[in-house]
Design a protein around this motif. Sequence first.
Motif, PDB file in Angstrom:
ATOM      1  N   ALA A 186     -21.544 -14.769 -20.301  1.00 44.49           N
ATOM      2  CA  ALA A 186     -22.741 -14.029 -20.716  1.00 44.49           C
ATOM      3  C   ALA A 186     -23.743 -13.905 -19.574  1.00 44.49           C
ATOM      4  CB  ALA A 186     -23.400 -14.716 -21.907  1.00 44.49           C
ATOM      5  N   ARG A 187     -24.411 -12.761 -19.513  1.00 44.59           N
ATOM      6  CA  ARG A 187     -25.490 -12.536 -18.543  1.00 44.59           C
ATOM      7  C   ARG A 187     -26.858 -12.516 -19.225  1.00 44.59           C
ATOM      8  NH1 ARG A 187     -23.752 -10.962 -13.569  1.00 44.59           N
ATOM      9  NH2 ARG A 187     -25.838 -11.720 -13.056  1.00 44.59           N
ATOM     10  N   TYR A 188     -26.872 -12.239 -20.525  1.00 46.17           N
ATOM     11  CA  TYR A 188     -28.116 -12.196 -21.296  1.00 46.17           C
ATOM     12  C   TYR A 188     -27.937 -13.079 -22.527  1.00 46.17           C
ATOM     13  CZ  TYR A 188     -28.874  -8.043 -18.438  1.00 46.17           C
ATOM     14  OH  TYR A 188     -29.009  -7.190 -17.382  1.00 46.17           O
ATOM     15  N   PHE A 189     -29.024 -13.767 -22.912  1.00 42.47           N
ATOM     16  CA  PHE A 189     -28.972 -14.658 -24.065  1.00 42.47           C
ATOM     17  C   PHE A 189     -30.172 -14.388 -24.963  1.00 42.47           C
ATOM     18  CE2 PHE A 189     -29.340 -18.503 -26.539  1.00 42.47           C
ATOM     19  CZ  PHE A 189     -28.018 -18.873 -26.771  1.00 42.47           C
ATOM     20  N   LEU A 190     -29.905 -13.909 -26.178  1.00 38.54           N
ATOM     21  CA  LEU A 190     -30.962 -13.649 -27.157  1.00 38.54           C
ATOM     22  C   LEU A 190     -31.448 -14.976 -27.714  1.00 38.54           C
ATOM     23  CD1 LEU A 190     -29.361 -10.599 -29.030  1.00 38.54           C
ATOM     24  CD2 LEU A 190     -30.894 -10.593 -27.046  1.00 38.54           C
ATOM     25  N   THR A 191     -32.717 -15.286 -27.454  1.00 36.98           N
ATOM     26  CA  THR A 191     -33.276 -16.606 -27.728  1.00 36.98           C
ATOM     27  C   THR A 191     -34.416 -16.514 -28.738  1.00 36.98           C
ATOM     28  OG1 THR A 191     -32.858 -17.110 -25.388  1.00 36.98           O
ATOM     29  CG2 THR A 191     -34.218 -18.669 -26.627  1.00 36.98           C
ATOM     30  N   PRO A 192     -34.345 -17.257 -29.850  1.00 39.83           N
ATOM     31  CA  PRO A 192     -35.469 -17.267 -30.790  1.00 39.83           C
ATOM     32  C   PRO A 192     -36.766 -17.647 -30.075  1.00 39.83           C
ATOM     33  CG  PRO A 192     -33.567 -18.366 -31.745  1.00 39.83           C
ATOM     34  CD  PRO A 192     -33.238 -18.116 -30.300  1.00 39.83           C
ATOM     35  N   ALA A 193     -37.835 -16.965 -30.393  1.00 37.01           N
ATOM     36  CA  ALA A 193     -39.114 -17.205 -29.711  1.00 37.01           C
ATOM     37  C   ALA A 193     -39.521 -18.677 -29.748  1.00 37.01           C
ATOM     38  CB  ALA A 193     -40.202 -16.343 -30.350  1.00 37.01           C
ATOM     39  N   ASP A 194     -39.264 -19.341 -30.883  1.00 41.50           N
ATOM     40  CA  ASP A 194     -39.662 -20.743 -31.015  1.00 41.50           C
ATOM     41  C   ASP A 194     -38.790 -21.692 -30.197  1.00 41.50           C
ATOM     42  OD1 ASP A 194     -41.741 -20.062 -32.665  1.00 41.50           O
ATOM     43  OD2 ASP A 194     -40.679 -20.496 -34.533  1.00 41.50           O
ATOM     44  N   ASN A 195     -37.662 -21.209 -29.665  1.00 33.19           N
ATOM     45  CA  ASN A 195     -36.800 -22.025 -28.806  1.00 33.19           C
ATOM     46  C   ASN A 195     -37.003 -21.734 -27.327  1.00 33.19           C
ATOM     47  OD1 ASN A 195     -34.316 -21.762 -31.297  1.00 33.19           O
ATOM     48  ND2 ASN A 195     -35.091 -23.722 -30.561  1.00 33.19           N
ATOM     49  N   CYS A 196     -37.863 -20.762 -27.014  1.00 36.03           N
ATOM     50  CA  CYS A 196     -37.991 -20.306 -25.631  1.00 36.03           C
ATOM     51  C   CYS A 196     -38.412 -21.412 -24.668  1.00 36.03           C
ATOM     52  CB  CYS A 196     -38.977 -19.142 -25.555  1.00 36.03           C
ATOM     53  SG  CYS A 196     -38.171 -17.521 -25.556  1.00 36.03           S
ATOM     54  N   ALA A 197     -39.388 -22.200 -25.043  1.00 37.17           N
ATOM     55  CA  ALA A 197     -39.885 -23.231 -24.135  1.00 37.17           C
ATOM     56  C   ALA A 197     -38.784 -24.218 -23.780  1.00 37.17           C
ATOM     57  CB  ALA A 197     -41.068 -23.952 -24.758  1.00 37.17           C
ATOM     58  N   SER A 198     -38.024 -24.659 -24.774  1.00 37.17           N
ATOM     59  CA  SER A 198     -36.947 -25.615 -24.528  1.00 37.17           C
ATOM     60  C   SER A 198     -35.833 -24.991 -23.706  1.00 37.17           C
ATOM     61  CB  SER A 198     -36.398 -26.122 -25.862  1.00 37.17           C
ATOM     62  OG  SER A 198     -35.319 -27.003 -25.661  1.00 37.17           O
ATOM     63  N   ALA A 199     -35.473 -23.749 -24.033  1.00 39.87           N
ATOM     64  CA  ALA A 199     -34.386 -23.075 -23.318  1.00 39.87           C
ATOM     65  C   ALA A 199     -34.764 -22.809 -21.867  1.00 39.87           C
ATOM     66  CB  ALA A 199     -34.025 -21.774 -24.027  1.00 39.87           C
ATOM     67  N   ALA A 200     -36.020 -22.429 -21.644  1.00 42.77           N
ATOM     68  CA  ALA A 200     -36.472 -22.076 -20.290  1.00 42.77           C
ATOM     69  C   ALA A 200     -36.571 -23.285 -19.370  1.00 42.77           C
ATOM     70  CB  ALA A 200     -37.820 -21.369 -20.366  1.00 42.77           C
ATOM     71  N   ALA A 201     -36.571 -24.491 -19.942  1.00 47.39           N
ATOM     72  CA  ALA A 201     -36.687 -25.700 -19.123  1.00 47.39           C
ATOM     73  C   ALA A 201     -35.437 -25.954 -18.290  1.00 47.39           C
ATOM     74  CB  ALA A 201     -36.967 -26.904 -20.026  1.00 47.39           C
ATOM     75  N   ASN A 202     -34.325 -25.363 -18.706  1.00 46.79           N
ATOM     76  CA  ASN A 202     -33.074 -25.599 -17.963  1.00 46.79           C
ATOM     77  C   ASN A 202     -32.149 -24.402 -18.171  1.00 46.79           C
ATOM     78  OD1 ASN A 202     -31.080 -26.813 -16.458  1.00 46.79           O
ATOM     79  ND2 ASN A 202     -30.369 -28.126 -18.116  1.00 46.79           N
ATOM     80  N   VAL A 203     -32.404 -23.318 -17.456  1.00 47.47           N
ATOM     81  CA  VAL A 203     -31.638 -22.086 -17.634  1.00 47.47           C
ATOM     82  C   VAL A 203     -30.438 -22.078 -16.692  1.00 47.47           C
ATOM     83  CG1 VAL A 203     -31.742 -19.572 -17.706  1.00 47.47           C
ATOM     84  CG2 VAL A 203     -33.819 -20.919 -18.102  1.00 47.47           C
ATOM     85  N   PRO A 204     -29.238 -21.874 -17.199  1.00 44.59           N
ATOM     86  CA  PRO A 204     -28.077 -21.772 -16.301  1.00 44.59           C
ATOM     87  C   PRO A 204     -28.241 -20.598 -15.335  1.00 44.59           C
ATOM     88  CG  PRO A 204     -27.382 -22.085 -18.587  1.00 44.59           C
ATOM     89  CD  PRO A 204     -28.850 -21.823 -18.620  1.00 44.59           C
ATOM     90  N   ASP A 205     -27.778 -20.773 -14.122  1.00 48.33           N
ATOM     91  CA  ASP A 205     -27.870 -19.716 -13.117  1.00 48.33           C
ATOM     92  C   ASP A 205     -27.170 -18.450 -13.608  1.00 48.33           C
ATOM     93  OD1 ASP A 205     -29.209 -21.399 -11.415  1.00 48.33           O
ATOM     94  OD2 ASP A 205     -27.429 -21.972 -10.270  1.00 48.33           O
TER      95      ASP A 205
END
Length: 361
Positions: free
Chosen positions: A308-327
């Motif tokens: 995957a190159r794009y990941f649809l992320t629930p707004a409420d999960n954004c902070a946690s997901a953005a803390a460690n984004v795969p290259d």
Amino acid sequence: MPRRTATMLAATLMLFALLCAGVFVKVPYSEMSPGPTVNTLGESRGAPVISIGDRTTYPTTGHLNMTTVRVTGADYDMNLLEAVHGWLSGDNIVVPHENLYPNGKTEEQSTQENAEEFSQSQESAKVAALKQLGISVPTRVVVSSVVKGSPSEGRLHAGDEVKTVDGTPVTAPADVAKLVTRHKAGEPVEFAVVPAAEAEEARKAGRAPATRKVGITTAKAEGDGHAIVGIRAGTAHTFPFPIDIKLADVGGPSAGLMFALGIVDKLTPGDLTGGRFVAGTGTIDDAGKVGPIGGIQMKTIGARKAGARYFLTPADNCASAAANVPDGLTLVKVSAIGDAVQSLEKIAKGDTAGVPQCGDS
């Protein structure tokens, strides 16, 4: 024995003792790791994940992958060595056992709960997708469950459609309790219902289902003693055409968004992804609102590994997901199915400048 040899022997014995302790000492932890991803536009075990009948559908390309998380079972006793390995691993997370199985929840209970949530997520995905496309989805009030040993046991059944209570039309699940509690415990109440079995037979035969009346004597509830009949009312939907979602060995509600988008893509001319590899996650309700899920970092890792190159992320999960984004993975922020559709249309055109991303101010 030479001192050097004695020192090496003592160190070896100590290391052996520590390894034994690591193996035999149990710790109250569980492990989460990236699970498989499945393209909702494709097939699983040789069958389409999403099948739509009696309606024009359109070819799709690209990926709209739902993502999963693997977790150790409720009965699995993790040892200290495994916990340390998990803590040091970059792809896995070790969490307190209680986080995954609260209040002593068993493996069987967890599996049943996940299966129910998965089934409900499919129902809501269908509703949200059709509403996004402007297709009406009528609702009806049904018996969701019957309490064992209650006055309704054997007289009402899960799936029965409730038309009236004491002759008063029912339009919402709350109406049922409101009408029943007008009685005193021990008084009779009359339901007019379309039995679930009759509704199915009528549908196959192409005729209107028959309504039957069911009299039930109310019982006394514990506590305040109000009248009850022992059912839980809920809402079911009447879909204008068949939509079938099949995916084995998956549970929980977090695939709702990706199922809904898969349905939208199949019912819409053109290609929603533009051939891109998009993955994502998120619960969805009947109105199309996207909700948060657990294990977001495991899912982004699994998605990127799958391509995957794009990941649809629930707004409420954004902070946690953005803390460690795969290259190489772009986190697309979504709050509702409409947001996701708009972002996918931009991604398909290569116009990603206006796509909301996790971390945007």
